[in-house]
Design a protein around this motif. Sequence first.
Motif, PDB file in Angstrom:
ATOM      1  N   ASP A 146       0.826  -1.205   0.000  1.00 33.87           N
ATOM      2  CA  ASP A 146       0.000   0.000   0.000  1.00 33.87           C
ATOM      3  C   ASP A 146       0.858   1.252   0.000  1.00 33.87           C
ATOM      4  N   ALA A 147       1.879   1.290   0.858  1.00 29.26           N
ATOM      5  CA  ALA A 147       2.746   2.465   0.902  1.00 29.26           C
ATOM      6  C   ALA A 147       3.529   2.616  -0.397  1.00 29.26           C
ATOM      7  N   THR A 148       3.913   1.480  -1.015  1.00 28.99           N
ATOM      8  CA  THR A 148       4.671   1.563  -2.273  1.00 28.99           C
ATOM      9  C   THR A 148       3.791   2.085  -3.397  1.00 28.99           C
ATOM     10  N   LEU A 149       2.566   1.561  -3.517  1.00 28.59           N
ATOM     11  CA  LEU A 149       1.668   2.009  -4.587  1.00 28.59           C
ATOM     12  C   LEU A 149       1.245   3.455  -4.397  1.00 28.59           C
ATOM     13  N   LEU A 150       1.011   3.861  -3.141  1.00 28.19           N
ATOM     14  CA  LEU A 150       0.631   5.251  -2.896  1.00 28.19           C
ATOM     15  C   LEU A 150       1.800   6.214  -3.040  1.00 28.19           C
ATOM     16  N   GLY A 151       3.022   5.685  -2.997  1.00 30.04           N
ATOM     17  CA  GLY A 151       4.193   6.554  -3.031  1.00 30.04           C
ATOM     18  C   GLY A 151       4.232   7.474  -1.821  1.00 30.04           C
ATOM     19  N   SER A 152       3.765   6.961  -0.679  1.00 27.74           N
ATOM     20  CA  SER A 152       3.598   7.804   0.506  1.00 27.74           C
ATOM     21  C   SER A 152       4.832   7.756   1.382  1.00 27.74           C
ATOM     22  N   PRO A 153       5.251   8.883   1.947  1.00 30.69           N
ATOM     23  CA  PRO A 153       6.293   8.843   2.982  1.00 30.69           C
ATOM     24  C   PRO A 153       5.784   8.091   4.207  1.00 30.69           C
ATOM     25  N   VAL A 154       6.712   7.576   4.965  1.00 32.76           N
ATOM     26  CA  VAL A 154       6.408   6.819   6.173  1.00 32.76           C
ATOM     27  C   VAL A 154       7.168   7.453   7.331  1.00 32.76           C
ATOM     28  N   VAL A 155       6.460   7.615   8.450  1.00 34.17           N
ATOM     29  CA  VAL A 155       7.081   8.170   9.652  1.00 34.17           C
ATOM     30  C   VAL A 155       7.542   7.017  10.528  1.00 34.17           C
ATOM     31  N   LEU A 156       8.817   7.015  10.851  1.00 38.49           N
ATOM     32  CA  LEU A 156       9.380   6.040  11.796  1.00 38.49           C
ATOM     33  C   LEU A 156       9.522   6.712  13.150  1.00 38.49           C
ATOM     34  N   CYS A 157       9.115   6.006  14.189  1.00 40.61           N
ATOM     35  CA  CYS A 157       9.161   6.562  15.544  1.00 40.61           C
ATOM     36  C   CYS A 157       9.739   5.519  16.490  1.00 40.61           C
ATOM     37  N   GLY A 158      10.801   5.895  17.193  1.00 41.48           N
ATOM     38  CA  GLY A 158      11.374   5.045  18.230  1.00 41.48           C
ATOM     39  C   GLY A 158      11.053   5.615  19.600  1.00 41.48           C
ATOM     40  N   PHE A 159      10.473   4.802  20.464  1.00 44.25           N
ATOM     41  CA  PHE A 159       9.955   5.275  21.745  1.00 44.25           C
ATOM     42  C   PHE A 159      10.906   4.914  22.881  1.00 44.25           C
ATOM     43  N   PRO A 160      10.763   5.614  24.018  1.00 45.05           N
ATOM     44  CA  PRO A 160      11.638   5.297  25.167  1.00 45.05           C
ATOM     45  C   PRO A 160      11.458   3.884  25.710  1.00 45.05           C
ATOM     46  N   ASP A 161      10.324   3.237  25.440  1.00 45.23           N
ATOM     47  CA  ASP A 161      10.148   1.867  25.924  1.00 45.23           C
ATOM     48  C   ASP A 161      10.727   0.826  24.979  1.00 45.23           C
ATOM     49  N   GLY A 162      11.315   1.242  23.843  1.00 41.88           N
ATOM     50  CA  GLY A 162      11.965   0.315  22.932  1.00 41.88           C
ATOM     51  C   GLY A 162      11.183  -0.002  21.680  1.00 41.88           C
ATOM     52  N   GLN A 163       9.936   0.467  21.551  1.00 37.87           N
ATOM     53  CA  GLN A 163       9.144   0.172  20.364  1.00 37.87           C
ATOM     54  C   GLN A 163       9.676   0.953  19.158  1.00 37.87           C
ATOM     55  N   LEU A 164       9.718   0.285  18.019  1.00 36.58           N
ATOM     56  CA  LEU A 164      10.053   0.919  16.745  1.00 36.58           C
ATOM     57  C   LEU A 164       8.834   0.743  15.846  1.00 36.58           C
ATOM     58  N   CYS A 165       8.075   1.833  15.647  1.00 39.85           N
ATOM     59  CA  CYS A 165       6.799   1.785  14.931  1.00 39.85           C
ATOM     60  C   CYS A 165       6.887   2.629  13.674  1.00 39.85           C
ATOM     61  N   CYS A 166       5.942   2.369  12.752  1.00 34.37           N
ATOM     62  CA  CYS A 166       5.860   3.140  11.522  1.00 34.37           C
ATOM     63  C   CYS A 166       4.401   3.453  11.207  1.00 34.37           C
ATOM     64  N   VAL A 167       4.163   4.613  10.568  1.00 41.25           N
ATOM     65  CA  VAL A 167       2.831   5.066  10.157  1.00 41.25           C
ATOM     66  C   VAL A 167       2.952   5.626   8.754  1.00 41.25           C
ATOM     67  N   VAL A 168       2.101   5.134   7.838  1.00 41.12           N
ATOM     68  CA  VAL A 168       2.069   5.644   6.465  1.00 41.12           C
ATOM     69  C   VAL A 168       1.286   6.955   6.464  1.00 41.12           C
ATOM     70  N   LEU A 169       1.905   8.048   5.983  1.00 40.13           N
ATOM     71  CA  LEU A 169       1.294   9.363   6.127  1.00 40.13           C
ATOM     72  C   LEU A 169       0.009   9.507   5.328  1.00 40.13           C
TER      73      LEU A 169
END
Length: 854
Positions: free
Chosen positions: A230-253
């Motif tokens: 989905d992110a590739t077809l939309l050509g959308s940037p993705v936000v990467l977020c690293g949290f103090p508890d160790g989670q590494l998450c991503c959100v398609v803008l």
Amino acid sequence: MAGAARRVDYLAAFRCPAGGLAAGRPRVLGVGAEVFLATGGELVYVYDREARRPSAAYAFPGQVWHVELLVPRRALCVLCARSGLFCVPLAARSRSVSRAEDDSKDSELSPSVTPVGRDACVLPDATLCAFTLLDNMLVTVAQGPATWKMQLWEQPWAGLEPRPGTQIGEVAFPASAPPAGGPGEPPATCFLPVLCCVSPPDPRASRSPLGSPGSFLLHGALFGLLFGADATLLGSPVVLCGFPDGQLCCVVLKTLVTSRTAPGDPRTLVRLLHHLEEPVVLIGALRMEPQPQEGMHSHADCLVALGHHGRVLAIKAGRDQAGNPVPELQESRLPGPVLCAAWGRDSRIYHGTPSDLCVVDLAPGVVSTDPMKPSLPPLLCPASLRVCGVTALSVSPGAPEEDTELLALSAKGRLLACSLALDPTVACPARMEAALASRKIQDLLSAISNVSERVSSLKKAVDQRNQALTRLHEALDVSCALLSHQRGPRPIVCSTSTAWSCRGLHEELTATCRLQNRSGYSLGPGWTWCLQVLASSHACQLDAAAASTTYTVPVQQLAPGAQREVTLSLGSSEDAGANLPTTISCALSCSLREVMGGARLPPDLLPTQEGTCLPLGVHTVDLLQCLRFPGLATPNTQAARRAVSPADPVDTFLRACQEQRSEPGGSAALRAKYLPPSVASVRVSAELLRAALEAVHAGVPLCCATLQWLLANNATVDVVRAQALTSVQGVAPDGADVRLTIHEVTVPDLGPTGPIQAVEIQVESTSLANVGQAHHAVICRMQTLVEQAAQGSRPPDLRVQRLRQIHADHEVLLREVQALRERLPLEDEASARATAKQLLEVYRQLRSPSLVLL
């Protein structure tokens, strides 16, 4: 890089906040000839490298957490703690107020300080803790009491003046371990979320943003494997977020933009890529493959995340055994703790520890002809740059052919520039190989030690949880077994027996409680045996509340078939006996916190009451159980009767009369003269008793069987049974005599067909309190007997007229009692004595009713 040439240039010194730079959140950012830096306080400095002096300083309302430069507008974007996001144009100096620094010796040149007011705040949100910029959009992260909230905004500085931005999208998702803090306030933690934007490669772009702060391009194959089609077809940037508890998450803008009216669903918008199990301090992208040919775009082909304790996660695009593209994840370890880090061109990561500044190359000398073939090194070997105490770090942007320059802030507030030569061959190859081998051995030993410690810790935690779950399973089995046997035989039984024992020179009435485990389960830690003793109020204190005492006995370990005993004191003969009847309630209490033991559980998994209580039964100790029969004991065990002065109000009164009138004989003679023995009787149908006692006392005369049944819980019942007695005289706990007499009587005028054969149980004692207690004990036993016999039988035929006459006679006696009690306080001594004698005679008639239990 172990022997790479480097040159360190000290540019300037700045004032440190209280506690040093390490106590705050210092930031440094280099753009062209200017350096923007924050030393952990409220000031942001602008340093001019050409003039080699600070050119400006901005004072913000709160501690500066993050700084970024909006290049098109030449404005500073600054996040202040608990204040929000500020936008300050660098060219606007009209509101500047020049003032000297408080401590000039800590700064080489003191620039003019420009206070930044609240009117420059474009997002006044006290919960903001991170932000990043992408084209004409702004991405922020806010911290709630137990959630993270990511918001997407149009850039709020599109016009000439800063203004509040328009929110485009929002998503909120729970934090795995929310830190403590007040409601509506960001957490008081030394770690903040790390944000960056990842974009797919665009063939129409003329330049690549690789190396620019906050955003980079990622190779198309790796971008699709990480973020989906989905992110590739939309050509959308993705936000990467690293949290103090160790989670590494991503959100398609572009999927976040669709949630304009309500926050999005985190299950569809937020994706967890990995969990570092330690605070994330850096997210970057590296180029592992060789430099492409001139005119071609260079895209990063490796995503890197670095934790505070040195854990490194590297993700590349690889292939499985079937040739299908899959992401390749590899974790390594660097020396920690990591205070600051930055990623530069090619495959290098720079990180600072309290003792050193190091550089590590993730692909030293690795050349792969297949871009999908994994080429990650098995071990990371950082090289020291011989710079210590660095608390903030950034890589200056420059041309690929230029040397790499690092901008750093030391713990003492010094701004320094460190230039590194790109050619690692300037060092001695033999020395570099020896240093590299030594570093590899040290890293290997450190990795083995870390893995061993982690395995040992995990094994201990697993053992604790398994043991806790076993105990919890046993507790549930015991609870279910007790609750499912409410009417049948219970798997865990609590029984009570009474006895008299000598304690020094005194005799004491004790109750022995036994807890028997007849089930197939064990009672372990967490189980408590609770015994509540409720004694009746004393005869002379009718209005006093009953005394209650609770005993708790830890069970510890009670295997199947085992039992445990506890002996409780019910009173001493020196204290005029126990307050009877006494009720003993038994229960089992289970504490979930003690059952779980050392296993660590979230607080919300445990209930508020932290346990359960299972009743086992209620036992009553009455006077018939506590009677002693010295005359029936065998010669070897015969106990000498002790003269006990009963603490009775009547005795006290008669003793006072004896002292005044000097009448010989003592209180016993006065009691015999003025207070004859009190008598109470209960009549029971002989047919009812014979049917109830036939199964247990078959072949025994009815009166003997009745006496044995009444004294079944007494310690001397075997002697009574052996001698076939129908009358027995015992000693009450207060020392007074109590006589029980059983004989058969004939009750006329009740049955329509003739007289009714009955058994009369007579209680006689000079102590009215003992008569009442013994009478109460007999009535309780008879009540149980009648309730059992009443099941499945019909009421007997009786003469109703005779019952009414008996009831009327009792009503006359009760009215006479009331009249005598009202007249007694108003008469003189002689008349009061006659009235009291008449009152006792009426009471005696009331205690000998003409009714029969049928």
